[in-house]
Design an enzyme around this catalytic site. Structure first.
Site, PDB file in Angstrom:
ATOM      1  CD  GLU A 124      -3.039  -1.093   2.190  1.00  0.00           C
ATOM      2  OE1 GLU A 124      -2.885  -0.427   3.218  1.00  0.00           O
ATOM      3  OE2 GLU A 124      -4.124  -1.655   1.888  1.00  0.00           O
ATOM      4  CD  GLU A 269      -4.210  -6.164   3.312  1.00  0.00           C
ATOM      5  OE1 GLU A 269      -5.016  -5.427   3.930  1.00  0.00           O
ATOM      6  OE2 GLU A 269      -2.978  -6.045   3.416  1.00  0.00           O
TER       7      GLU A 269
END
Ligand SMILES: *[C@@H]1O[C@H](CO)[C@@H](O)[C@H](O)[C@H]1NC(C)=O
Ligand SMILES: *[C@@H]1O[C@H](CO)[C@@H](O)[C@H](O)[C@H]1NC(C)=O
Ligand SMILES: *[C@@H]1O[C@H](CO)[C@@H](O)[C@H](O)[C@H]1NC(C)=O
Ligand SMILES: *[C@@H]1O[C@H](CO)[C@@H](O)[C@H](O)[C@H]1NC(C)=O
Length: 485
Positions: A124, A269
């Site tokens: 991220e 995720e």
């Protein structure tokens, strides 16, 4: 005689099938396994638990040899990660990339080794909260790692990608067709997407319907799940009945707009936390997973990309050292508790049955001891300083309104905080002092849904042991300091 043999055989076959059916997992479903916990479970126990549940794909966040070693000799497909703080080094220097691949990847790629299939370069890295720190280094690091992997002759087997948060594209318009990569990173996103397309690597994205609800109390709750259509969005002749699909197709549109409509998408995720917020509880998590897994089993895909999907659930176990900057729920994403006990029924086969996962086997607990507020303390204000200290250094994320320990009275609250701190410090006697207001008990102080945990023995590599000692020493100093002021 023959008939009895036939019967025996049938029973054996039946028993075998029964065993297999309780471990059935929808194809393409894996899990994320993070280790930001004071006492992570021994990796060999975790890998056995993963196997017991029939899970065949795992994503981890680094290349810790302690963890990777536990996968050796299994056929579990592993995605490893490179932490963001390594990106700069890897982006600048090809030698660094080759070194990394040699020591952390190639080393495991042999008969009886680890089945590494993906490397996520960064995690991220373009989150808005990072203020652009990794925008310049992520893509060059990806290129260098890919080159190094090719040079090591592993290019066909291992794909390079980077796990991105869904905030890399703009979802503010509600309509997927309004999707576009964020303006401040549009150039680098174009380069990355082209790279993924050329290398036949997946675009890896983390999508969290829970956060839609968390960030906006007015968000229609049902739209975060998959079993109801109280809200429907129509966009470009497609019907959207849940925010996951809408978010996913926003990415599909964004890819289309940069000229690479066919890049495959993998969900890095997805999941639902079970504590730390009033929408984070086992019932909602069960509802979310049952709906999502059913959708996966039916190969529904999204309106623009029907068909099977590849996803990694987040996550395997709770992690009590995760930063709570995003919210108290951060430490409660596990489908298992910190000790490998299943939290709620979840049917990985996607048939929506009320099935429990198989828990970790062979986990050892510390002594049956808890630290609580001493009953001799009548003036509670004497304990408030210790309470905030315990909460800051420990974990009080279950004490919030609507959370599993939100019903405790004030002394119960203080006891909970004391115990968390005590357990996270391996039940050391000094960690239950609190200026003389703490006391160690052997009767379980848990109250209904509010569990006062007992810590477990960790697998304990040298490094981790060292961290604990340093931590305990620090705590000792702080406590001495507190007694003197
Ligand atoms: C790669 O492996 C080496 C040697 O085991 C280790 O020192 C290094 O920290 C590892 N790098 C990463 C990014 O995990
Ligand atoms: C309780 O303790 C605080 C300081 O710790 C003190 O200011 C307060 O007067 C005490 N209250 C009673 C009722 O003794
Ligand atoms: C235990 O839970 C009950 C019901 O939620 C609550 O009324 C009580 O105060 C709790 N006990 C403690 C010690 O916090
Ligand atoms: C218990 O502690 C939490 C966290 O410190 C706090 O938010 C909550 O209001 C407290 N509850 C009571 C009853 O003191």
């Amino acid at each position: 005689m023959a008939r009895i043999e036939f019967l025996m055989c049938a029973i054996i076959i039946l028993a075998h099938f029964q065993q297999c059916s309780c471990q059935e997992v929808v194809q393409g479903v894996g899990v994320n396994w993070g280790l930001l916990a004071t006492n992570p479970i021994d990796p060999h126990i975790v890998v056995n638990m993963i196997k017991d549940n029939g899970i065949k794909r795992v994503k981890i966040f680094d290349t810790d040899p302690w963890i990777l070693g536990a996968f050796a000799g299994t056929d579990i497909e592993v995605m490893v990660g490179i932490p963001n703080d390594q990106l700069k080094k890897l982006s600048k220097d090809m030698d660094e990339a080759e070194d990394f691949v040699k020591h952390n990847v190639s080393k495991h790629m042999h008969d009886g080794g680890v089945n590494i299939r993906y490397v996520s370069v960064g995690n991220e890295a373009f989150l808005k909260s990072y203020g652009g720190s990794y925008i310049g280094t992520t893509f060059p690091a990806m290129q260098n790692v890919q080159k190094a992997i090719n040079k090591a002759g592993l290019g066909d087997k291992i794909k390079v990608t980077t796990a991105l948060n869904a905030d890399v594209y703009d979802t503010s318009s509600d309509k997927p067709s309004g999707g576009n990569f964020r303006a401040d990173i549009s150039d680098v996103m174009k380069q990355i997407v082209q790279f993924l397309d050329e290398n036949k690597s997946p675009f890896l994205v983390n999508i969290y319907p829970f956060l839609s609800l968390y960030q906006n109390e007015a968000f229609p709750k049902d739209y975060a799940f998959f079993d109801s259509s109280s809200r429907t969005i129509t966009d470009d002749n497609q019907q959207y009945t849940n925010v996951f699909d809408a978010n996913f197709d926003t990415l599909v549109w964004s890819l289309k707009k940069v000229g690479h409509p066919d890049v495959s998408i993998m969900i890095g995720e997805i999941g639902w936390p079970t504590d730390g917020h009033h929408h984070a509880n086992p019932d909602n998590a069960k509802r979310f997973y049952q709906g999502f897994l059913k959708k996966m089993a039916n190969k529904e895909g999204s309106p623009l990309r029907p068909g099977p999907m590849n996803v990694y659930l987040f996550g395997l176990v709770d992690e009590n050292l995760k930063s709570v900057a995003p919210g108290d729920f951060e430490r409660h994403w596990g489908i298992f508790h910190f000790d490998g006990k299943p939290k709620f029924p979840i049917d990985l086969s996607g048939k929506g049955q009320d099935k429990w996962l198989i828990g970790a086997k062979g986990v050892r607990y510390l002594d049956r001891k808890w630290c609580v507020l001493s009953q001799d303390v009548k003036n509670l204000s004497a304990a408030y300083g210790s309470l905030s200290f315990a909460c800051e250094a420990g974990d009080c994320t279950s004490l919030c309104y609507g959370c599993s320990c939100g019903n405790l009275d004030v002394p119960g609250n203080i006891s909970y905080a004391y115990n968390q701190f005590f357990q996270m410090n391996q039940q050391s006697v000094e960690a239950c002092n609190f200026e003389g207001t703490g006391t160690i008990v052997t009767k379980d102080p848990s109250n209904g849904s509010c569990v006062f945990p007992i810590e477990i023995y960790s697998g304990g590599s040298m490094l981790r042991g060292g961290i604990h000692i340093v931590r305990s020493m620090l705590i000792g100093f702080v406590l001495i300091f507190l007694t003197f002021i």
